[in-house]
Design a protein around this motif. Structure first.
Motif, PDB file in Angstrom:
ATOM      1  N   ARG A   1      32.848  38.945  41.664  1.00 35.36           N
ATOM      2  CA  ARG A   1      31.617  39.455  42.262  1.00 35.36           C
ATOM      3  C   ARG A   1      31.860  40.709  43.108  1.00 35.36           C
ATOM      4  NH1 ARG A   1      26.361  40.197  41.589  1.00 35.36           N
ATOM      5  NH2 ARG A   1      25.216  40.325  43.557  1.00 35.36           N
ATOM      6  N   GLU A   2      32.781  40.616  44.064  1.00 32.87           N
ATOM      7  CA  GLU A   2      32.957  41.690  45.034  1.00 32.87           C
ATOM      8  C   GLU A   2      33.808  42.845  44.515  1.00 32.87           C
ATOM      9  OE1 GLU A   2      31.451  41.795  47.939  1.00 32.87           O
ATOM     10  OE2 GLU A   2      30.515  39.826  47.732  1.00 32.87           O
ATOM     11  N   VAL A   3      34.811  42.530  43.728  1.00 31.25           N
ATOM     12  CA  VAL A   3      35.734  43.584  43.282  1.00 31.25           C
ATOM     13  C   VAL A   3      35.266  44.234  41.990  1.00 31.25           C
ATOM     14  CG1 VAL A   3      38.121  44.112  42.650  1.00 31.25           C
ATOM     15  CG2 VAL A   3      37.652  42.391  44.415  1.00 31.25           C
ATOM     16  N   PHE A   4      34.808  43.415  41.037  1.00 34.72           N
ATOM     17  CA  PHE A   4      34.484  43.951  39.720  1.00 34.72           C
ATOM     18  C   PHE A   4      32.992  43.965  39.410  1.00 34.72           C
ATOM     19  CE2 PHE A   4      38.856  42.434  39.543  1.00 34.72           C
ATOM     20  CZ  PHE A   4      39.490  43.593  39.115  1.00 34.72           C
ATOM     21  N   GLY A   5      32.173  43.537  40.348  1.00 39.82           N
ATOM     22  CA  GLY A   5      30.725  43.678  40.211  1.00 39.82           C
ATOM     23  C   GLY A   5      30.084  42.849  39.124  1.00 39.82           C
ATOM     24  N   PHE A   6      30.672  41.704  38.789  1.00 35.77           N
ATOM     25  CA  PHE A   6      30.053  40.823  37.802  1.00 35.77           C
ATOM     26  C   PHE A   6      28.773  40.210  38.378  1.00 35.77           C
ATOM     27  CE2 PHE A   6      33.848  41.578  35.733  1.00 35.77           C
ATOM     28  CZ  PHE A   6      34.066  40.800  34.600  1.00 35.77           C
ATOM     29  N   GLY A   7      27.789  40.001  37.529  1.00 36.86           N
ATOM     30  CA  GLY A   7      26.572  39.322  37.946  1.00 36.86           C
ATOM     31  C   GLY A   7      26.785  37.819  37.990  1.00 36.86           C
ATOM     32  N   PHE A   8      25.942  37.125  38.749  1.00 32.38           N
ATOM     33  CA  PHE A   8      26.110  35.681  38.871  1.00 32.38           C
ATOM     34  C   PHE A   8      25.924  34.936  37.542  1.00 32.38           C
ATOM     35  CE2 PHE A   8      25.629  36.344  43.509  1.00 32.38           C
ATOM     36  CZ  PHE A   8      26.788  35.678  43.903  1.00 32.38           C
TER      37      PHE A   8
END
Length: 254
Positions: free
Chosen positions: A124-131
């Motif tokens: 989430r925080e490092v690679f910006g994946f969505g939930f």
């Protein structure tokens, strides 16, 4: 694009994910290799290779971390993540997040998290994946993943120092520290450390420790965990060589 070319293009991303979850270069490389083996024998080609392989390497890394926790608890002395000098993954749009997440301070804080918390926070925080992607990857509901992310941030924030130096200041201090270390300048090292600092060395019983006066700051000094950094992997060998070079040479012909 062939299967191999597709995988090699994604390898830097997969390694970057695995390394941040595991905190170990060798374990991350093994996780990426296992991902390739599974991808190679898969009977179908995924719609999105990036999403699919990121999910696979994350699941493998979670399993490895769960198994490694027992070994790390039995490790002689404190266990620190292995340092990584350069990150093979580059994303101009998110360059700050991956760079900051490579700092030893960030990696040590990640050690406070459970394997699932660590994986969710990294994605989430490092690679910006969505939930939705994260939920599918870790096989939990979106609501559960949001809770894991909140809990992980809380644990991380609880361990952060009240005042944190900027990146430029940290890099300058680190440069001075390693220059002094490379020269075997113990007095110079002491000058760079606050009077009340505690240095905790991760030697794994394979490298001597400095005195208690220099025992809160951490240096990974176990040569087994530094082989990937090259000639300075065995820090004590470097120090011994530097001291030997400074000794006056005796002319044996006299």
């Amino acid at each position: 694009m062939t299967l191999t070319e597709e995988f090699e293009e994604l390898r830097p991303l997969l390694f970057a994910i695995a390394y941040r979850i595991l905190g170990s270069v060798s374990e991350a490389e093994d996780a990426v290799q296992e991902t390739w083996l599974r991808h190679q024998v898969s009977p179908t080609r995924p719609t999105s290779a990036s999403a699919c392989l990121s999910a696979v390497v994350t699941r493998i890394s979670i399993d490895v971390l769960r198994s490694a926790r027992v070994w790390r608890e039995e490790y002689i002395g404190p266990w620190f993540p292995e340092p990584l000098l350069t990150d093979p993954y580059e994303d101009p749009e998110r360059s700050a997040e991956p760079a900051d997440s490579l700092s030893m301070a960030a990696l040590v804080l990640l050690e406070r998290l459970s394997p699932l918390e660590r994986a969710v926070l990294v994605l989430r925080e490092v690679f910006g994946f969505g939930f939705p992607e994260i939920a599918s990857t870790v096989e939990r509901s979106k609501a559960a993943c949001r809770q894991l992310a909140v809990r992980a941030r809380r644990h991380m924030d609880a361990g952060r120092p009240r005042c944190e130096a900027g990146r430029k200041e940290r890099e300058e201090l680190a440069g001075r520290f390693f220059d002094a270390f490379r020269e075997g300048d113990v007095d110079g090292l002491r000058e760079l450390l606050a009077a009340d600092v505690h240095m905790i060395g991760d030697g794994g019983s394979k490298a001597p420790q400095w005195g208690r006066r220099m025992i809160g700051a951490g240096s990974v000094i176990n040569p087994d965990k530094l082989g990937h950094v090259g000639p300075v992997a065995d820090a004590w060998a470097v120090v011994r060589e530097a001291r030997r070079a400074r000794r006056p040479q005796v002319d044996r012909r006299s």
